[in-house]
Enzyme design. Structure first.
Site, PDB file in Angstrom:
ATOM      1  N   LYS A 273     107.950  27.378  69.942  1.00  0.00           N
ATOM      2  CA  LYS A 273     108.780  27.757  71.095  1.00  0.00           C
ATOM      3  C   LYS A 273     108.064  27.390  72.392  1.00  0.00           C
ATOM      4  O   LYS A 273     108.634  26.758  73.272  1.00  0.00           O
ATOM      5  CB  LYS A 273     109.044  29.268  71.039  1.00  0.00           C
ATOM      6  CG  LYS A 273     109.566  29.851  72.339  1.00  0.00           C
ATOM      7  CD  LYS A 273     109.874  31.321  72.219  1.00  0.00           C
ATOM      8  CE  LYS A 273     108.707  32.243  72.455  1.00  0.00           C
ATOM      9  NZ  LYS A 273     108.261  32.320  73.865  1.00  0.00           N
ATOM     10  N   ASN A 274     106.805  27.775  72.504  1.00  0.00           N
ATOM     11  CA  ASN A 274     106.114  27.601  73.782  1.00  0.00           C
ATOM     12  C   ASN A 274     105.770  26.145  74.090  1.00  0.00           C
ATOM     13  O   ASN A 274     105.506  25.811  75.243  1.00  0.00           O
ATOM     14  CB  ASN A 274     104.829  28.453  73.820  1.00  0.00           C
ATOM     15  CG  ASN A 274     105.147  29.929  73.962  1.00  0.00           C
ATOM     16  OD1 ASN A 274     106.310  30.305  74.100  1.00  0.00           O
ATOM     17  ND2 ASN A 274     104.126  30.766  73.926  1.00  0.00           N
TER      18      ASN A 274
ATOM     19  N   ARG B 164     111.355  34.334  81.070  1.00  0.00           N
ATOM     20  CA  ARG B 164     110.497  33.955  82.181  1.00  0.00           C
ATOM     21  C   ARG B 164     110.240  32.441  82.270  1.00  0.00           C
ATOM     22  O   ARG B 164     110.128  31.888  83.357  1.00  0.00           O
ATOM     23  CB  ARG B 164     109.191  34.729  81.951  1.00  0.00           C
ATOM     24  CG  ARG B 164     108.207  34.644  82.993  1.00  0.00           C
ATOM     25  CD  ARG B 164     106.975  35.408  82.512  1.00  0.00           C
ATOM     26  NE  ARG B 164     105.793  34.828  83.108  1.00  0.00           N
ATOM     27  CZ  ARG B 164     105.380  35.090  84.318  1.00  0.00           C
ATOM     28  NH1 ARG B 164     106.044  35.923  85.077  1.00  0.00           N
ATOM     29  NH2 ARG B 164     104.304  34.513  84.793  1.00  0.00           N
TER      30      ARG B 164
ATOM     31  N   CYS C 294     108.726  42.598  82.911  1.00  0.00           N
ATOM     32  CA  CYS C 294     108.564  42.304  81.492  1.00  0.00           C
ATOM     33  C   CYS C 294     108.040  43.557  80.827  1.00  0.00           C
ATOM     34  O   CYS C 294     107.428  44.401  81.480  1.00  0.00           O
ATOM     35  CB  CYS C 294     107.591  41.140  81.385  1.00  0.00           C
ATOM     36  SG  CYS C 294     107.001  40.858  79.762  1.00  0.00           S
TER      37      CYS C 294
ATOM     38  N   ARG D  10     103.931  40.331  85.500  1.00  0.00           N
ATOM     39  CA  ARG D  10     103.577  38.939  85.203  1.00  0.00           C
ATOM     40  C   ARG D  10     103.998  38.120  86.407  1.00  0.00           C
ATOM     41  O   ARG D  10     105.117  37.630  86.479  1.00  0.00           O
ATOM     42  CB  ARG D  10     104.281  38.473  83.921  1.00  0.00           C
ATOM     43  CG  ARG D  10     103.833  39.220  82.694  1.00  0.00           C
ATOM     44  CD  ARG D  10     104.579  38.749  81.466  1.00  0.00           C
ATOM     45  NE  ARG D  10     104.141  37.454  81.005  1.00  0.00           N
ATOM     46  CZ  ARG D  10     104.770  36.749  80.053  1.00  0.00           C
ATOM     47  NH1 ARG D  10     105.859  37.222  79.505  1.00  0.00           N
ATOM     48  NH2 ARG D  10     104.295  35.587  79.660  1.00  0.00           N
TER      49      ARG D  10
ATOM     50  N   LEU E 196     100.873  32.167  91.646  1.00  0.00           N
ATOM     51  CA  LEU E 196     100.105  30.916  91.523  1.00  0.00           C
ATOM     52  C   LEU E 196     101.031  29.699  91.458  1.00  0.00           C
ATOM     53  O   LEU E 196     100.706  28.635  91.972  1.00  0.00           O
ATOM     54  CB  LEU E 196      99.222  30.945  90.279  1.00  0.00           C
ATOM     55  CG  LEU E 196      98.082  31.962  90.300  1.00  0.00           C
ATOM     56  CD1 LEU E 196      97.395  32.021  88.941  1.00  0.00           C
ATOM     57  CD2 LEU E 196      97.072  31.608  91.379  1.00  0.00           C
TER      58      LEU E 196
ATOM     59  N   ASP F  85      98.546  36.139  72.364  1.00  0.00           N
ATOM     60  CA  ASP F  85      99.770  36.219  71.551  1.00  0.00           C
ATOM     61  C   ASP F  85      99.489  36.610  70.094  1.00  0.00           C
ATOM     62  O   ASP F  85     100.431  36.764  69.311  1.00  0.00           O
ATOM     63  CB  ASP F  85     100.523  34.883  71.592  1.00  0.00           C
ATOM     64  CG  ASP F  85     101.235  34.661  72.920  1.00  0.00           C
ATOM     65  OD1 ASP F  85     101.333  35.610  73.710  1.00  0.00           O
ATOM     66  OD2 ASP F  85     101.687  33.518  73.164  1.00  0.00           O
TER      67      ASP F  85
ATOM     68  N   ARG G 261     113.709  36.070  69.365  1.00  0.00           N
ATOM     69  CA  ARG G 261     113.332  35.202  70.495  1.00  0.00           C
ATOM     70  C   ARG G 261     112.250  34.209  70.099  1.00  0.00           C
ATOM     71  O   ARG G 261     112.128  33.152  70.706  1.00  0.00           O
ATOM     72  CB  ARG G 261     112.791  36.049  71.652  1.00  0.00           C
ATOM     73  CG  ARG G 261     113.826  36.916  72.339  1.00  0.00           C
ATOM     74  CD  ARG G 261     113.226  37.544  73.571  1.00  0.00           C
ATOM     75  NE  ARG G 261     112.538  36.509  74.352  1.00  0.00           N
ATOM     76  CZ  ARG G 261     111.563  36.743  75.213  1.00  0.00           C
ATOM     77  NH1 ARG G 261     111.154  37.970  75.430  1.00  0.00           N
ATOM     78  NH2 ARG G 261     110.996  35.753  75.870  1.00  0.00           N
TER      79      ARG G 261
HETATM   80  C1  UD1 Z   1     102.292  31.761  78.443  1.00  0.00           C
HETATM   81  C2  UD1 Z   1     103.005  31.994  77.124  1.00  0.00           C
HETATM   82  C3  UD1 Z   1     102.718  33.402  76.614  1.00  0.00           C
HETATM   83  C4  UD1 Z   1     101.207  33.633  76.535  1.00  0.00           C
HETATM   84  C5  UD1 Z   1     100.544  33.294  77.865  1.00  0.00           C
HETATM   85  C6  UD1 Z   1      99.021  33.368  77.799  1.00  0.00           C
HETATM   86  C7  UD1 Z   1     104.991  30.623  77.255  1.00  0.00           C
HETATM   87  C8  UD1 Z   1     106.475  30.567  77.409  1.00  0.00           C
HETATM   88  N1  UD1 Z   1     104.442  31.836  77.340  1.00  0.00           N
HETATM   89  O1  UD1 Z   1     102.817  32.703  79.384  1.00  0.00           O
HETATM   90  O2  UD1 Z   1     103.313  33.522  75.319  1.00  0.00           O
HETATM   91  O3  UD1 Z   1     100.972  34.997  76.244  1.00  0.00           O
HETATM   92  O4  UD1 Z   1     100.898  31.957  78.271  1.00  0.00           O
HETATM   93  O5  UD1 Z   1      98.533  32.473  76.845  1.00  0.00           O
HETATM   94  O6  UD1 Z   1     104.349  29.617  77.009  1.00  0.00           O
HETATM   95  N2  UD1 Z   1      99.012  34.899  86.451  1.00  0.00           N
HETATM   96  C9  UD1 Z   1      98.925  35.206  87.791  1.00  0.00           C
HETATM   97  N3  UD1 Z   1      99.777  34.560  88.659  1.00  0.00           N
HETATM   98  C10 UD1 Z   1     100.669  33.618  88.243  1.00  0.00           C
HETATM   99  C11 UD1 Z   1     100.736  33.304  86.877  1.00  0.00           C
HETATM  100  C12 UD1 Z   1      99.894  33.958  85.994  1.00  0.00           C
HETATM  101  O7  UD1 Z   1      98.130  36.049  88.193  1.00  0.00           O
HETATM  102  O8  UD1 Z   1     101.385  33.062  89.089  1.00  0.00           O
HETATM  103  C13 UD1 Z   1      98.130  35.581  85.482  1.00  0.00           C
HETATM  104  C14 UD1 Z   1      98.881  36.431  84.495  1.00  0.00           C
HETATM  105  O9  UD1 Z   1      99.153  37.722  85.012  1.00  0.00           O
HETATM  106  C15 UD1 Z   1      97.922  36.454  83.317  1.00  0.00           C
HETATM  107  C16 UD1 Z   1      97.259  35.077  83.377  1.00  0.00           C
HETATM  108  O10 UD1 Z   1      97.517  34.587  84.687  1.00  0.00           O
HETATM  109  O11 UD1 Z   1      96.950  37.453  83.498  1.00  0.00           O
HETATM  110  C17 UD1 Z   1      97.754  34.079  82.359  1.00  0.00           C
HETATM  111  O12 UD1 Z   1      99.173  34.008  82.386  1.00  0.00           O
HETATM  112  P1  UD1 Z   1      99.944  32.647  82.078  1.00  0.00           P
HETATM  113  O13 UD1 Z   1      99.013  31.708  81.409  1.00  0.00           O
HETATM  114  O14 UD1 Z   1     100.602  32.178  83.333  1.00  0.00           O
HETATM  115  O15 UD1 Z   1     101.065  33.090  81.070  1.00  0.00           O
HETATM  116  P2  UD1 Z   1     102.533  32.502  80.925  1.00  0.00           P
HETATM  117  O16 UD1 Z   1     102.543  31.060  81.262  1.00  0.00           O
HETATM  118  O17 UD1 Z   1     103.502  33.387  81.623  1.00  0.00           O
END
Ligand code: UD1
Length: 422
Positions: free
Chosen positions: A22-23, A94, A118, A123, A127, A308, A400
Site C-alpha cells: 500500500k505505502n 492522510r 488521526c 501527525r 515539513l 508500523d 485499509r
Molecule cells: C509514513 C507511512 C506510515 C509510517 C510512517 C513512518 C505511508 C502512507 N504512511 O507515514 O505507515 O508509519 O511513514 O515510517 O507511507 N513529521 C513532522 N512534520 C511533518 C511530517 C512528519 O513533524 O510535516 C514527523 C511525524 O510526526 C513523525 C515523523 O515525522 O514523528 C515521521 O513521519 P512521516 O515519515 O512523515 O510519516 P508519514 O509519511 O505520515
C-alpha cells in the site's frame, strides 16, 4: 461494521503469498499524474486506501481504471482539468496529501485539504509546507485548505527535514521533478517506498541524484514519460506474517512474493527471538521457536525497526519467556492496542512512549476493539494464540491495509470468521 470471530490457539502451517505494498503504491499512483500519458502499475493490492486514492485522483479529471482481477491500475492524466483534492476524501486518508506535490509538479497549482487528525496522535504536515516554501512554492492557508502555486522553474536551493519524513520527502520529490531548477532534500527518508518512487521517476525521465541516501538532489526536467511499473511487495505485511508465524510453537510458514532486501535490520532482530529464519530469493521460511526469547526494540527510521511493526512486536512479546520493552520514537502515541491486549490477559504497562511487557502471559479470548490499522492486526495476532474465542470489533481498519487478511491466515490454519454489518 464488520467484526472478526477468532477461535484461537491454532498453529499456522503452509504458504502465504504477500500482496503488493500500500505505502509504495500510493506514491507511484501520485507520480503517474506527472506523466505525459497513461501509466500502468501492476501488483496493486485491493485495499480501501487504494480505492480512496483512486477517487481522490479522479476528482481532477484523471482517468483511473482498476482491473481488480489482475491487480492492475491504469492512470491517465491526459484530461486532468481540476487541481483540487477535497476535504471529504483527504480526511479519509492522510496520504491523499501527495496530491499537493503531484498537482504542483504538473500544473503549477494545487488546492488540497489539510489532512485531519488521526487515531494515534498529531501527525503534522509542517515539513511538507516548509519544504515547498523553501523550493520557492507560494503557499497560503484558507479555510482548512492549502492553496499552492509555483512558477515554471523554482529557484529554491535546499531544505533539511528534521525529523526525517517519508511523506514530506515524497511530496517534495513530486513537486521538484518538473518544477525545481536544482533542489536538495537533506535528511531525506531512505525507506524503500521512497527508493521505489525515485527509481520510478527516474525511469520516467526525472533527474535525481543520491537515491537511497539521505541527500536527494533533483534537477527539474520539462517532461516525464509514461512508463509501466510493478509495485513493490508489502514489507509491513511480510513482517506481520513473520511475527504471526513465530507466535505459536508449532507454526512453520513460508512467505512468497516478498522482497527481503526491503526489510532493513528486521530479520536480524527477528532471529534474536529464537525463531528460525531462512531466505531464498523472494521466499522467507519461518519456524517458530519452542520458547520465544524476549527482545526489546526501539523504532527508528529505515533500516531501523519500523514503527508500523511496533504493535505486532509488542503482541509477540506478551508470549516471550521474560520481560521486554518496546519504545516508539517516531510516533509517541501509537499504543492504543495496549488496553485491548490487557483485556486478553497481557501484562503490560505503558510509560510515555515505552510499553513494558512482562511476558509469559497465556492469553484468553475476549471482545476487543480495533482502533487503527496496525493496532487491529496486533489484536488478530493475539486472538490467534489466545485460548477460546476472541471477537475483534471494527475490522474496517484492517481493510485499509491488509489484503484478504482472514483468507490468507485461514489457508494456513487460523480460524477467523468475518461477520458483517454489526
Ligand atoms: C509514513 C507511512 C506510515 C509510517 C510512517 C513512518 C505511508 C502512507 N504512511 O507515514 O505507515 O508509519 O511513514 O515510517 O507511507 N513529521 C513532522 N512534520 C511533518 C511530517 C512528519 O513533524 O510535516 C514527523 C511525524 O510526526 C513523525 C515523523 O515525522 O514523528 C515521521 O513521519 P512521516 O515519515 O512523515 O510519516 P508519514 O509519511 O505520515
Amino acid at each position: 461494521m464488520d467484526k472478526f470471530i477468532i477461535n484461537g490457539d491454532t498453529p499456522l502451517k503452509g504458504t502465504i503469498s504477500v500482496s503488493g505494498s500500500k505505502n509504495a503504491a500510493l506514491p507511484l499512483m501520485a507520480a503517474s499524474i506527472l506523466a505525459d500519458g497513461p501509466t500502468k502499475i501492476t501488483h496493486i493490492p485491493k485495499l480501501k486506501d487504494i480505492y480512496t486514492f483512486n477517487n481522490v485522483i479522479r476528482v481532477t479529471g484523471t482517468h483511473v481504471q482498476f482491473d481488480e482481477e489482475k491487480n492492475e491500475l491504469t492512470i491517465d492524466p491526459s484530461h486532468l482539468a481540476h487541481t483540487e483534492a477535497p476535504y471529504e476524501l483527504v480526511r479519509k486518508m492522510r496520504a491523499s496529501f501527495y496530491m499537493l506535490g503531484a498537482l504542483l509538479g504538473r500544473e503549477g497549482a494545487a488546492k488540497v485539504s489539510m489532512p485531519g487528525g488521526c487515531a494515534w496522535g498529531p501527525r503534522p504536515v509542517d515539513l511538507h509546507l516548509k519544504g515547498m516554501e523553501a523550493m520557492g512554492v507560494n503557499i497560503e492557508l484558507e479555510a482548512g485548505y492549502v492553496i499552492a502555486t509555483a512558477e515554471r522553474r523554482l529557484e529554491g536551493k535546499s531544505f533539511t527535514l528534521e525529523p526525517s519524513s517519508v511523506g514530506a520527502t515524497i511530496n517534495l520529490l513530486l513537486a521538484a521533478v518538473l518544477r525545481a531548477r536544482e533542489f536538495t532534500i537533506h535528511n531525506a527518508a531512505k525507506e524503500p517506498d521512497v527508493v521505489y518512487l525515485c527509481k520510478a521517476l527516474q525511469q520516467m525521465g526525472a533527474d535525481i541524484d543520491g537515491i537511497g541516501t539521505g541527500i536527494l538532489t533533483v534537477r527539474g526536467v520539462d517532461q516525464l514519460n509514461s512508463v509501466d511499473f510493478r509495485n513493490a511487495p508489502d514489507r509491513i505485511e511480510t513482517g506481520t506474517f513473520m511475527i504471526a508465524a513465530a507466535m505459536h510453537p508449532e507454526s512453520e510458514v513460508t512467505l512468497t512474493d516478498t522482497d527481503p532486501q526491503d526489510l532493513g535490520h528486521f530479520p536480524d532482530t527477528f532471529k534474536k527471538t529464537g525463531a528460525k529464519l531462512s531466505i531464498e530469493g523472494d521466499k522467507i521460511h519461518i519456524k517458530a521457536p519452542d520458547i520465544i526469547k524476549p527482545v526489546s526494540v526501539k523504532t527508528a527510521i529505515y533500516p531501523g525497526f519500523p514503527t508500523d511493526l511496533q504493535a505486532q512486536w509488542s503482541t509477540m512479546m506478551t508470549q516471550a519467556a521474560g520481560p521486554s520493552k518496546v519504545t516508539d520514537t517516531i510516533y509517541f502515541d501509537r499504543f492504543s492496542y495496549v488496553p485491548e491486549l490487557k483485556r486478553l490477559g497481557a501484562s503490560m504497562k505503558l510509560d510515555k512512549n515505552t510499553v513494558h511487557i512482562s511476558g509469559g502471559n497465556s492469553l484468553g479470548g475476549a471482545s476487543v476493539m480495533s482502533t487503527d490499522l496496525r493496532a487491529s492486526v496486533s489484536l488478530v495476532l493475539a486472538g490467534m494464540v489466545a485460548k477460546g474465542q476472541t471477537e475483534v470489533l471494527r475490522v474496517y481498519h484492517l481493510d485499509r491495509g491488509y489484503e484478504d487478511l482472514e483468507y490468507k491466515l485461514n489457508t494456513v490454519g487460523a480460524n477467523i470468521r468475518r461477520i458483517g454489518g454489526e
